[in-house]
Motif scaffolding. Structure first.
Motif, PDB file in Angstrom:
ATOM      1  N   HIS A 121       0.831  -1.202   0.000  1.00  0.00           N
ATOM      2  CA  HIS A 121       0.000   0.000   0.000  1.00  0.00           C
ATOM      3  C   HIS A 121       0.867   1.255   0.000  1.00  0.00           C
ATOM      4  CE1 HIS A 121      -4.448   0.836   1.251  1.00  0.00           C
ATOM      5  NE2 HIS A 121      -4.130   1.366   0.081  1.00  0.00           N
ATOM      6  N   ALA A 122       1.977   1.212   0.734  1.00  0.00           N
ATOM      7  CA  ALA A 122       2.912   2.341   0.742  1.00  0.00           C
ATOM      8  C   ALA A 122       3.574   2.511  -0.625  1.00  0.00           C
ATOM      9  CB  ALA A 122       3.970   2.126   1.818  1.00  0.00           C
ATOM     10  N   TYR A 177       2.187   1.730  -3.477  1.00  0.00           N
ATOM     11  CA  TYR A 177       1.152   2.340  -4.324  1.00  0.00           C
ATOM     12  C   TYR A 177       1.122   3.853  -4.127  1.00  0.00           C
ATOM     13  CZ  TYR A 177      -3.499   4.409  -4.666  1.00  0.00           C
ATOM     14  OH  TYR A 177      -4.534   5.268  -4.883  1.00  0.00           O
ATOM     15  N   ALA A 178       1.149   4.286  -2.855  1.00  0.00           N
ATOM     16  CA  ALA A 178       1.100   5.719  -2.566  1.00  0.00           C
ATOM     17  C   ALA A 178       2.313   6.443  -3.144  1.00  0.00           C
ATOM     18  CB  ALA A 178       1.015   5.933  -1.057  1.00  0.00           C
ATOM     19  N   TYR A 179       3.487   5.799  -3.130  1.00  0.00           N
ATOM     20  CA  TYR A 179       4.705   6.423  -3.667  1.00  0.00           C
ATOM     21  C   TYR A 179       4.599   6.619  -5.184  1.00  0.00           C
ATOM     22  CZ  TYR A 179       9.493   6.810  -5.355  1.00  0.00           C
ATOM     23  OH  TYR A 179      10.644   7.225  -6.005  1.00  0.00           O
ATOM     24  N   ARG A 233       2.219   9.404  -6.611  1.00  0.00           N
ATOM     25  CA  ARG A 233       2.511  10.833  -6.386  1.00  0.00           C
ATOM     26  C   ARG A 233       2.550  11.580  -7.719  1.00  0.00           C
ATOM     27  NH1 ARG A 233       7.796  10.739  -2.468  1.00  0.00           N
ATOM     28  NH2 ARG A 233       6.965   9.449  -0.762  1.00  0.00           N
ATOM     29  N   ALA A 283       1.735   1.862  -9.863  1.00  0.00           N
ATOM     30  CA  ALA A 283       0.881   2.148  -8.707  1.00  0.00           C
ATOM     31  C   ALA A 283      -0.336   1.221  -8.693  1.00  0.00           C
ATOM     32  CB  ALA A 283       0.428   3.611  -8.746  1.00  0.00           C
TER      33      ALA A 283
END
Length: 254
Positions: free
Chosen positions: A109-110, A112-114, A117, A126
């Motif tokens: 999940h982290a 994906y967030a990176y 951006r 992502a």
């Protein structure tokens, strides 16, 4: 004429067939009455050690022995569904695997967030890591459901905060993230194998079958898939244009 004579002879005969049938029927009715609680069964003790005793008496004895061998828990603090093969070690190992699945899901999940951006924006990558996060969370919930089915108690544990940045000075962010993903998939595979060993030691065939059919088979396929992504990225290099083409391939994948 001969056929009629034979029938008349059978009708007039005094063979003791009927009395034996009636006696057998009466004996059977007596045992059935005893079995249903309408009176004592005088023949039960005589038949319990006799391999030729009536089937009804054998069934009655089997029921008595079964209730002694597999007693139901006397209070609601203990599971009614738990079997002897589902040991405390199996329960602990399942909870540990649930925690691993949640941790891996959080890392994806982290990632994906990176990659989502606006200053990174590789939407295909992502999208891939968001899907992987949901899949690992689904595995955790599947394990939780199985724990409950077997009469175990789910004990959720702390989740380690994942890293926020995934850029690497030499490999770049895409290759670094997928290499990390490959390591996580191999770690998950090893932990599933360890869980299978615990089930094997407990002689829990149902848990072994669950791990093999619902988890391990897909895990091996996941390792192969991520390994192929790593191989493609290593061949393409970390240049921006090459990573962009790779991201488009991921974005258009089903």
């Amino acid at each position: 004429m001969r056929r009629v004579s034979i029938l008349c002879a059978l009708a007039d005969s005094r063979l003791p067939i009927a009395p034996r049938v009636d006696a057998t029927r009466n004996e059977k009715n007596t045992r059935v009455a005893g079995f249903l609680g309408r009176g004592p069964d005088p023949n039960f003790n005589a038949f319990r050690r006799d391999p030729t005793r009536p089937a009804l008496s054998r069934i009655r004895q089997a029921i008595i022995e079964t209730t002694k061998q597999y007693p139901v828990a006397g209070d609601r603090l203990k599971s009614f569904a738990r079997t002897s093969h589902f040991t405390r070690e199996c329960e602990i190992a399942l909870n540990e695997q649930i925690n691993i699945e949640y941790n891996v899901s959080n890392i994806y999940h982290a990632m994906y967030a990176y990659f989502a951006r606006d200053n990174i924006y590789l939407p295909g990558i992502a999208k891939h890591f968001l899907s992987e996060s949901h899949e690992e969370r689904g595995h955790a919930e599947l394990l939780m459901d199985y724990q409950i089915t077997r009469g175990g108690q789910v004990e959720l544990q702390a989740i380690t905060p994942p890293q926020v940045e995934y850029d690497h000075p030499e490999k770049g962010d895409a290759l670094y993230a997928f290499e990390l993903s490959l390591s996580l998939e191999k770690l998950n595979n090893d932990r599933l194998v360890a869980l299978h060993r615990v089930a094997e030691k407990a002689e829990d065939a149902a848990l072994q079958d669950f791990i093999e059919g619902a988890l391990l088979e897909d895990q091996v396929k996941s390792i192969q898939e991520v390994a192929e992504y790593v191989a493609q990225l290593k061949r393409m290099g970390s240049a921006g244009e090459a990573v962009w083409y790779f991201d488009q391939m991921m974005l258009n994948a089903k």
